[in-house]
Design an enzyme around this catalytic site. Sequence first.
Site, short mmCIF file in Angstrom:
data_model
loop_
_atom_site.label_atom_id
_atom_site.label_comp_id
_atom_site.label_asym_id
_atom_site.label_seq_id
_atom_site.Cartn_x
_atom_site.Cartn_y
_atom_site.Cartn_z
N HIS A 25 10.61 23.68 -17.27
CA HIS A 25 11.91 23.83 -17.62
C HIS A 25 12.19 22.18 -18.97
CE1 HIS A 25 10.90 23.74 -12.77
NE2 HIS A 25 11.55 24.60 -13.57
N LYS A 41 9.20 13.24 -21.07
CA LYS A 41 8.11 12.79 -19.63
C LYS A 41 6.81 12.46 -19.92
CE LYS A 41 10.83 16.56 -17.47
NZ LYS A 41 10.08 18.46 -17.82
N TYR A 56 6.09 12.34 -11.92
CA TYR A 56 6.53 12.18 -13.74
C TYR A 56 7.69 10.96 -13.46
CZ TYR A 56 6.68 17.29 -13.14
OH TYR A 56 7.04 18.78 -12.43
N ASP A 86 12.56 30.13 -10.69
CA ASP A 86 11.67 30.37 -12.31
C ASP A 86 11.03 31.07 -12.03
OD1 ASP A 86 12.17 27.38 -12.24
OD2 ASP A 86 10.28 27.01 -11.56
#
Length: 183
Positions: A61, A71, A131, A167
């Site tokens: 993603h 991130k 995250y 996905d």
Amino acid sequence: MCQPLPLAGAYLVSSPQHRDERGWFARSWCAEELAAKGLNGVMAHSSFSFNAKLATLRGLHYQIAPHQEAKLVTCVRGAIWDVIVDLRPDSPTFRRWHGEDLDSQDLRAVYVPEGFAHGFLTRSDETLILYQISATYAEDYGRGIRWDDPAFAIVWPERPTLVSTRDASYPDFDPQSTVRPSG
């Protein structure tokens, strides 16, 4: 401590553990240290991803401008094969990928710069990923690349047994998808 990875702007981050009779303490995020390396030290939000089963795949993603995200990804329970892909057309490492084993034993983290896709494959049951993210989620700017897209030829340590429908159904990579909003 930030160790450069083979993709421009990506780092493996480790924090020394300060131990005593109670256990240990380690820093997971320091905006000042990241900024000193020229990295995005903003944290807009923090999220968890829990995965019950071994060989679960999430990703890959990313968000396009103006909502790109940096991130810091840490496996806090279990183990994962963490994968990043450079989708920045002007980057010297454009369309290259890198994988890194992360686990809850050493708590190393991968710093994922803006303009990268990110995903992972669980290497154990009951994994928990933390995250720390520089931008809030903007659904209209969210994109993905398929885990087995031939444009990247990512070598996974094993075949995933659980991948979400979303996905698994991303189309083959289109370089234009990294820069324009949908609609």
